[in-house]
Design a protein around this motif. Structure first.
Motif, PDB file in Angstrom:
ATOM      1  N   GLU A 181       0.842  -1.235  -0.095  1.00 45.11           N
ATOM      2  CA  GLU A 181      -0.124   0.088   0.016  1.00 45.11           C
ATOM      3  C   GLU A 181       0.726   1.166   0.010  1.00 45.11           C
ATOM      4  O   GLU A 181       0.432   2.416  -0.508  1.00 45.11           O
ATOM      5  CB  GLU A 181      -0.775   0.106   1.302  1.00 45.11           C
TER       6      GLU A 181
ATOM      7  N   VAL B 145      -5.382  -6.597  -1.243  1.00 45.46           N
ATOM      8  CA  VAL B 145      -4.231  -7.281  -1.113  1.00 45.46           C
ATOM      9  C   VAL B 145      -3.931  -8.172  -2.453  1.00 45.46           C
ATOM     10  O   VAL B 145      -2.817  -8.343  -2.825  1.00 45.46           O
ATOM     11  CB  VAL B 145      -4.443  -8.574  -0.130  1.00 45.46           C
TER      12      VAL B 145
ATOM     13  N   LYS C 183     -17.971  -6.232   2.226  1.00 47.52           N
ATOM     14  CA  LYS C 183     -18.312  -7.191   3.161  1.00 47.52           C
ATOM     15  C   LYS C 183     -19.265  -6.653   4.383  1.00 47.52           C
ATOM     16  O   LYS C 183     -18.769  -6.346   5.219  1.00 47.52           O
ATOM     17  CB  LYS C 183     -17.041  -7.786   3.613  1.00 47.52           C
TER      18      LYS C 183
HETATM   19  C1  LIG Z   1     -10.535  -2.598   8.064  1.00 52.09           C
HETATM   20  C2  LIG Z   1      -9.686  -3.201   6.935  1.00 52.09           C
HETATM   21  C3  LIG Z   1     -10.379  -4.352   5.836  1.00 52.09           C
HETATM   22  C4  LIG Z   1      -9.690  -4.664   4.921  1.00 52.09           C
HETATM   23  N1  LIG Z   1     -10.454  -5.571   4.043  1.00 52.09           N
HETATM   24  C5  LIG Z   1      -9.962  -6.025   2.939  1.00 52.09           C
HETATM   25  C6  LIG Z   1     -10.415  -6.806   2.210  1.00 52.09           C
HETATM   26  O1  LIG Z   1     -11.220  -7.458   2.712  1.00 52.09           O
HETATM   27  N2  LIG Z   1      -9.726  -7.449   1.174  1.00 52.09           N
HETATM   28  C7  LIG Z   1      -8.634  -7.020   0.647  1.00 52.09           C
HETATM   29  O2  LIG Z   1      -8.050  -7.193  -0.459  1.00 52.09           O
HETATM   30  N3  LIG Z   1      -8.054  -5.739   1.334  1.00 52.09           N
HETATM   31  C8  LIG Z   1      -8.552  -5.439   2.473  1.00 52.09           C
HETATM   32  N4  LIG Z   1      -7.807  -4.482   3.529  1.00 52.09           N
HETATM   33  C9  LIG Z   1      -6.687  -3.847   2.629  1.00 52.09           C
HETATM   34  C10 LIG Z   1      -5.511  -4.813   3.060  1.00 52.09           C
HETATM   35  O3  LIG Z   1      -5.417  -4.975   4.477  1.00 52.09           O
HETATM   36  C11 LIG Z   1      -4.523  -3.938   2.727  1.00 52.09           C
HETATM   37  O4  LIG Z   1      -4.245  -3.395   1.409  1.00 52.09           O
HETATM   38  C12 LIG Z   1      -3.003  -4.865   2.978  1.00 52.09           C
HETATM   39  O5  LIG Z   1      -2.931  -5.027   4.324  1.00 52.09           O
HETATM   40  C13 LIG Z   1      -1.669  -3.860   2.941  1.00 52.09           C
HETATM   41  O6  LIG Z   1      -0.815  -4.697   3.054  1.00 52.09           O
HETATM   42  P1  LIG Z   1       0.703  -4.109   3.204  1.00 52.09           P
HETATM   43  O7  LIG Z   1       1.943  -5.062   3.364  1.00 52.09           O
HETATM   44  O8  LIG Z   1       1.200  -3.057   2.271  1.00 52.09           O
HETATM   45  O9  LIG Z   1       0.612  -3.204   4.481  1.00 52.09           O
HETATM   46  P2  LIG Z   1       0.302  -3.633   5.827  1.00 52.09           P
HETATM   47  O10 LIG Z   1      -0.513  -4.755   5.967  1.00 52.09           O
HETATM   48  O11 LIG Z   1      -0.249  -2.291   6.726  1.00 52.09           O
HETATM   49  O12 LIG Z   1       1.814  -4.059   6.480  1.00 52.09           O
HETATM   50  C14 LIG Z   1       2.410  -2.877   6.914  1.00 52.09           C
HETATM   51  C15 LIG Z   1       3.468  -3.277   8.307  1.00 52.09           C
HETATM   52  O13 LIG Z   1       4.328  -2.646   8.185  1.00 52.09           O
HETATM   53  C16 LIG Z   1       4.648  -2.239   9.691  1.00 52.09           C
HETATM   54  N5  LIG Z   1       5.359  -0.891   9.999  1.00 52.09           N
HETATM   55  C17 LIG Z   1       4.784   0.299   9.687  1.00 52.09           C
HETATM   56  N6  LIG Z   1       5.622   1.383  10.096  1.00 52.09           N
HETATM   57  C18 LIG Z   1       6.966   0.519  10.356  1.00 52.09           C
HETATM   58  C19 LIG Z   1       8.230   1.016  10.632  1.00 52.09           C
HETATM   59  N7  LIG Z   1       8.538   2.458  10.893  1.00 52.09           N
HETATM   60  N8  LIG Z   1       9.056   0.121  11.135  1.00 52.09           N
HETATM   61  C20 LIG Z   1       8.551  -1.221  10.931  1.00 52.09           C
HETATM   62  N9  LIG Z   1       7.475  -1.899  10.581  1.00 52.09           N
HETATM   63  C21 LIG Z   1       6.393  -0.705  10.276  1.00 52.09           C
HETATM   64  C22 LIG Z   1       3.052  -2.103  10.199  1.00 52.09           C
HETATM   65  O14 LIG Z   1       3.221  -2.374  11.695  1.00 52.09           O
HETATM   66  C23 LIG Z   1       2.523  -3.231   9.348  1.00 52.09           C
HETATM   67  O15 LIG Z   1       2.787  -4.607  10.025  1.00 52.09           O
HETATM   68  C24 LIG Z   1      -8.583  -4.008   4.503  1.00 52.09           C
HETATM   69  C25 LIG Z   1      -7.980  -3.171   5.226  1.00 52.09           C
HETATM   70  C26 LIG Z   1      -8.605  -2.746   6.460  1.00 52.09           C
HETATM   71  C27 LIG Z   1      -7.998  -1.581   7.379  1.00 52.09           C
END
Ligand SMILES: Cc1cc2nc3c(=O)[nH]c(=O)nc-3n(C[C@H](O)[C@H](O)[C@H](O)COP(=O)(O)OP(=O)(O)OC[C@H]3O[C@@H](n4cnc5c(N)ncnc54)[C@H](O)[C@@H]3O)c2cc1C
Length: 216
Positions: A72, A84, A116
């Motif tokens: 993201e 995702v 959902k």
């Molecule tokens: C309520 C909700 C429902 C959702 N439902 C869906 C769904 O049904 N279907 C779908 O496809 N998507 C859904 N999403 C979106 C999906 O969850 C995200 O697009 C996805 O998780 C993003 O993945 P990512 O790995 O980019 O980021 P994230 O999953 O946010 O992972 C980023 C990680 O980096 C860590 N981090 C941040 N800053 C630092 C730092 N300075 N140092 C070290 N670590 C750090 C965080 O703690 C986190 O663990 C939903 C999101 C939310 C909030």
């Protein structure tokens, strides 16, 4: 809108909203339509080039060739993703380059999503707004709570919105991803895959195809 909400006013019922600049707007209903904002502070601090997200190329490499980014937090071809499925596609390409294979390119994702929330059936995919080059096929049955819209360009589905009946969402999405020419099915498309009959399946119907598969 350049406005930031600071407080929702009211005791037992909402009476208004206050913004950071002090402006108050009376309201008895507040609808929150919230987007996502990438957490890119760490990347910015390290000096990585960022706009709305961390800028990456088709190999998911940032402006610093030693650093790759997926998820993201990235901005690719001026787009950011908040689901995702595209992030998995990014990770696959990124892994390919980290493993020094170096042949895979990420060219962006076509996304679809389903709301959902119990009792609200809503599906959307691709460019569901359309533009001056697109046509719209629309089915509306307000008393049954059904609305379907397909955005078509050059006889190919570019986007879809389904409300109330989302059964065919996955099928429309597949037609869209495969860029299938729908000219032969255009008049029945909105009634769904079950109503295609013998057209659009290369002179066979779904049942026959199933039987063929079983024979094979
Ligand atoms: C309520 C909700 C429902 C959702 N439902 C869906 C769904 O049904 N279907 C779908 O496809 N998507 C859904 N999403 C979106 C999906 O969850 C995200 O697009 C996805 O998780 C993003 O993945 P990512 O790995 O980019 O980021 P994230 O999953 O946010 O992972 C980023 C990680 O980096 C860590 N981090 C941040 N800053 C630092 C730092 N300075 N140092 C070290 N670590 C750090 C965080 O703690 C986190 O663990 C939903 C999101 C939310 C909030």
């Amino acid at each position: 809108m350049q406005a930031e909400t600071s407080e929702i006013l009211g005791e037992n019922h909402v009476t208004g909203v206050r913004f950071k600049d002090g402006l108050k707007i009376p309201a008895d209903l507040v609808v929150m339509a919230v987007g996502i904002r990438p957490n890119i502070e760490l990347a910015k601090k390290t000096g990585l080039y960022c706009e709305r997200g961390i800028i990456v190329n088709d190999t998911l490499q940032t402006y610093d060739p030693r650093i790759y980014a997926v998820g993201e937090c990235v901005q690719h071809r001026n787009k950011q993703y908040g689901l995702v499925a595209p992030l998995f596609e990014q990770a696959k390409v990124c892994a390919n380059h980290l493993a020094n294979l170096g042949y895979s390119l990420y060219q962006g994702s076509v996304t679809s999503t389903k709301l959902k929330v119990t009792g609200i059936d809503l599906f959307s995919a691709g460019d569901f707004r359309g533009n001056e080059n697109t046509d719209e096929l629309v089915f509306q049955d307000p008393s049954q709570g059904i609305y379907k819209k397909l955005v078509i360009e050059d006889n190919r589905i570019k986007g879809a919105v389904l409300y109330g009946d989302t059964l065919d969402g996955a099928w429309y999405f597949q037609l869209m991803r495969d860029s299938v020419d729908i000219s032969g099915q255009r008049d029945r498309l909105l009634f769904g895959q079950a109503h295609l009959g013998n057209s659009g399946h290369g002179e066979t119907n779904a049942q026959q195809r199933g039987e063929e598969r079983m024979t094979a």
